[in-house]
Design an enzyme around this catalytic site. Sequence first.
Site, PDB file in Angstrom:
ATOM      1  CG  HIS A 254      -2.063   0.940   1.103  1.00  0.00           C
ATOM      2  ND1 HIS A 254      -1.966   2.293   1.333  1.00  0.00           N
ATOM      3  CD2 HIS A 254      -3.343   0.712   0.714  1.00  0.00           C
ATOM      4  CE1 HIS A 254      -3.137   2.850   1.110  1.00  0.00           C
ATOM      5  NE2 HIS A 254      -3.998   1.917   0.724  1.00  0.00           N
ATOM      6  CD  GLU A 308      -9.026  -3.531  -3.258  1.00  0.00           C
ATOM      7  OE1 GLU A 308     -10.108  -3.969  -2.834  1.00  0.00           O
ATOM      8  OE2 GLU A 308      -8.927  -2.714  -4.180  1.00  0.00           O
TER       9      GLU A 308
END
Length: 376
Positions: A254, A308
């Site tokens: 991320h 996710e």
Amino acid sequence: MSASSRGLEGVVIGRSAITLVEGETGGLAYRGFRIAELVPGAPYESVIHLLLWGEPPSEQPPSRLSRELAGRRSLPRRLESLVDSVSPGLPPLEALRTMISAMGDGSFGYPPTVEQVFDLIARTPTMLTRYVRRSAGERAVAPRADLGHVANYLYMLEGVVPDPRKVRALEGYFVLLADHGMNASTFALRVVLSTNSDLVSAATAGLAALKGPLHGGAPAKVSDMLDGVGTPENAEKWIAQALARKERLMGFGHRAYKVEDPRAVILKQIAGEVADPARLALAERVESVALDALERQRAGRRLYTNVEYYGAVVLESVGLPRDLFTPTFALARTAGWGAHALEQAAENRLIRPDVEYVGPAPGRRWPERSAGAPPH
Ligand code: ACO
């Protein structure tokens, strides 16, 4: 000019009072409320209230805001025909982008209003589910005003009042995905609004940015990966081969978080409540093998589980097909987009960054052309 930052990493592009993302410590708070304070429990409508106005509603869910949204769920005739004119069989995300854009009928001027934000939040699930059902040859299911936003989405999709366990799980997902600071789709939306363009155009740009696998397009690929691995015993081999092919493992890494994404922590708990135990065991095994492999092979990159990963497990567990994963993410994010649109307009200044020019120095001579020779 100062040195450029590829991907605008670390560049502060403005001020926002909506969401705090603490990348080094794994913190995420909406208007000062940490996400663990909100999930489980806070209805999505209450979080919309919080994001838009900065304060929690006095009743849960807020009756006035809930009524406002429910009252806007039915599509005007123009939008119904528009949805029905989108060719059937498209990936729902492509159709949703077209349909959000088609909401623009000239009435969405600048600046954006709260009523326009309500329209965006309330109508996108109706358009999406109408399209998906018609595409499958089924009749559209009219929205029900007595159901909450998330329950009504599942209801319009499946045609039956959904199991409360599924609603609770998906409600948690909607709250966790409702906003996330200056992510790529919100940035795209704010850039468009900063030109004094309208909310529908900005949300179309937001969705276009959300679509890519480096942002919101990853969750279906997480499910594909879990299918590809197949069994916990196969995880080591599968992950090693994927990394040897220089592939990115979907659901890991991320830009902001250099520790585990705090949303992933809560989504894993939600998955524990709704997922098939064998699927969850597979996901946990793949996660642990992937984290070990990333630690060894991408040392120093600090790659951890992102939203996710368990987001995909939750979405599949509540029965959503993979091609609805990213569209569902987009529906959840309309709340954040709306809050950012209003905030941008409240103290707008054109967003127009610079770029470090690395081309040839000016002063080059254009080639002489002999008279009559055709340009090439
Ligand atoms: N698997 C393997 N290697 C990775 C991964 C991954 N998932 N993510 C990053 N890396 C590696 C890159 O190859 C790069 O290595 P290099 O320095 O040797 O070239 C290094 O880590 C840094 O990667 P960047 O792309 O520069 O990092 P950035 O901050 O731009 O990327 C991103 C963040 C796009 C999320 C990235 O981690 C990724 O592609 N993850 C997989 C896709 C994914 O899960 N997307 C959903 C993100 S969550 C969300 O937006 C809602």
